[in-house]
Scaffold this motif. Structure first.
Motif, PDB file in Angstrom:
ATOM      1  N   LEU A  85       0.828  -1.208   0.000  1.00  0.00           N
ATOM      2  CA  LEU A  85       0.000   0.000   0.000  1.00  0.00           C
ATOM      3  C   LEU A  85       0.862   1.256   0.000  1.00  0.00           C
ATOM      4  O   LEU A  85       0.595   2.202  -0.750  1.00  0.00           O
ATOM      5  CB  LEU A  85      -0.938  -0.004   1.216  1.00  0.00           C
ATOM      6  CG  LEU A  85      -1.838   1.207   1.371  1.00  0.00           C
ATOM      7  CD1 LEU A  85      -2.850   1.245   0.244  1.00  0.00           C
ATOM      8  CD2 LEU A  85      -2.532   1.173   2.710  1.00  0.00           C
ATOM      9  N   VAL A  86       1.905   1.274   0.800  1.00  0.00           N
ATOM     10  CA  VAL A  86       2.796   2.438   0.850  1.00  0.00           C
ATOM     11  C   VAL A  86       3.506   2.627  -0.488  1.00  0.00           C
ATOM     12  O   VAL A  86       3.611   3.752  -0.985  1.00  0.00           O
ATOM     13  CB  VAL A  86       3.813   2.288   2.006  1.00  0.00           C
ATOM     14  CG1 VAL A  86       4.910   3.332   1.916  1.00  0.00           C
ATOM     15  CG2 VAL A  86       3.098   2.369   3.346  1.00  0.00           C
ATOM     16  N   VAL A 116       2.441   1.705  -3.463  1.00  0.00           N
ATOM     17  CA  VAL A 116       1.452   2.196  -4.429  1.00  0.00           C
ATOM     18  C   VAL A 116       1.156   3.665  -4.189  1.00  0.00           C
ATOM     19  O   VAL A 116       1.041   4.457  -5.136  1.00  0.00           O
ATOM     20  CB  VAL A 116       0.167   1.345  -4.367  1.00  0.00           C
ATOM     21  CG1 VAL A 116      -0.964   1.991  -5.147  1.00  0.00           C
ATOM     22  CG2 VAL A 116       0.436  -0.051  -4.900  1.00  0.00           C
ATOM     23  N   LEU A 117       1.056   4.075  -2.938  1.00  0.00           N
ATOM     24  CA  LEU A 117       0.790   5.480  -2.643  1.00  0.00           C
ATOM     25  C   LEU A 117       1.958   6.382  -3.036  1.00  0.00           C
ATOM     26  O   LEU A 117       1.759   7.497  -3.517  1.00  0.00           O
ATOM     27  CB  LEU A 117       0.471   5.659  -1.158  1.00  0.00           C
ATOM     28  CG  LEU A 117      -0.888   5.120  -0.700  1.00  0.00           C
ATOM     29  CD1 LEU A 117      -1.007   5.232   0.813  1.00  0.00           C
ATOM     30  CD2 LEU A 117      -2.015   5.866  -1.386  1.00  0.00           C
ATOM     31  N   VAL A 118       3.182   5.894  -2.864  1.00  0.00           N
ATOM     32  CA  VAL A 118       4.352   6.713  -3.178  1.00  0.00           C
ATOM     33  C   VAL A 118       4.567   6.820  -4.687  1.00  0.00           C
ATOM     34  O   VAL A 118       4.766   7.916  -5.215  1.00  0.00           O
ATOM     35  CB  VAL A 118       5.616   6.138  -2.485  1.00  0.00           C
ATOM     36  CG1 VAL A 118       6.871   6.805  -3.006  1.00  0.00           C
ATOM     37  CG2 VAL A 118       5.509   6.303  -0.979  1.00  0.00           C
ATOM     38  N   GLY A 142       2.485   5.395  -7.297  1.00  0.00           N
ATOM     39  CA  GLY A 142       1.300   5.437  -8.150  1.00  0.00           C
ATOM     40  C   GLY A 142       1.220   4.201  -9.031  1.00  0.00           C
ATOM     41  O   GLY A 142       2.223   3.588  -9.369  1.00  0.00           O
ATOM     42  N   THR A 143       0.003   3.861  -9.418  1.00  0.00           N
ATOM     43  CA  THR A 143      -0.195   2.624 -10.179  1.00  0.00           C
ATOM     44  C   THR A 143       0.330   2.739 -11.600  1.00  0.00           C
ATOM     45  O   THR A 143       0.825   1.772 -12.161  1.00  0.00           O
ATOM     46  CB  THR A 143      -1.688   2.245 -10.206  1.00  0.00           C
ATOM     47  OG1 THR A 143      -2.433   3.340 -10.744  1.00  0.00           O
ATOM     48  CG2 THR A 143      -2.198   1.920  -8.819  1.00  0.00           C
TER      49      THR A 143
END
Length: 64
Positions: free
Chosen positions: A14-15, A17-19, A21-22
Motif C-alpha cells: 500500500l505504501v 502504491v501510494l508513493v 502510483g499505479t
C-alpha cells in the motif's frame, strides 16, 4: 520478531502504491517484462547462430 506476516506485506504494498502510483508501477512492470523477453530472444538467437554454423568442438582434434 522473525518473519513478516501477510499484513506487513500488504502495508508495504500500500505504501509503495501510494508513493509511486499505479501508472508508474505498471510502466516499470512493462519495461522489466520487455527486457526479460528481449534477453530470452537474444539468448535464443545466439544458440541458433552456433547451431546454424555447424560448429562442433572436438577434443581429439586438439591432441593432433
Amino acid at each position: 520478531m522473525g518473519s513478516f506476516s501477510i499484513w506487513h506485506w500488504l502495508i508495504v504494498l500500500l505504501v509503495v502504491v501510494l508513493v509511486f502510483g499505479t501508472k508508474k508501477l505498471r510502466n516499470v512492470g512493462e519495461d522489466l517484462g520487455g527486457a526479460v523477453k528481449g534477453f530470452k530472444e537474444g539468448m535464443k538467437g545466439e544458440a541458433d547462430k552456433d547451431g546454424a554454423n555447424g560448429r562442433v568442438i572436438d577434443a581429439d582434434q586438439d591432441k593432433k
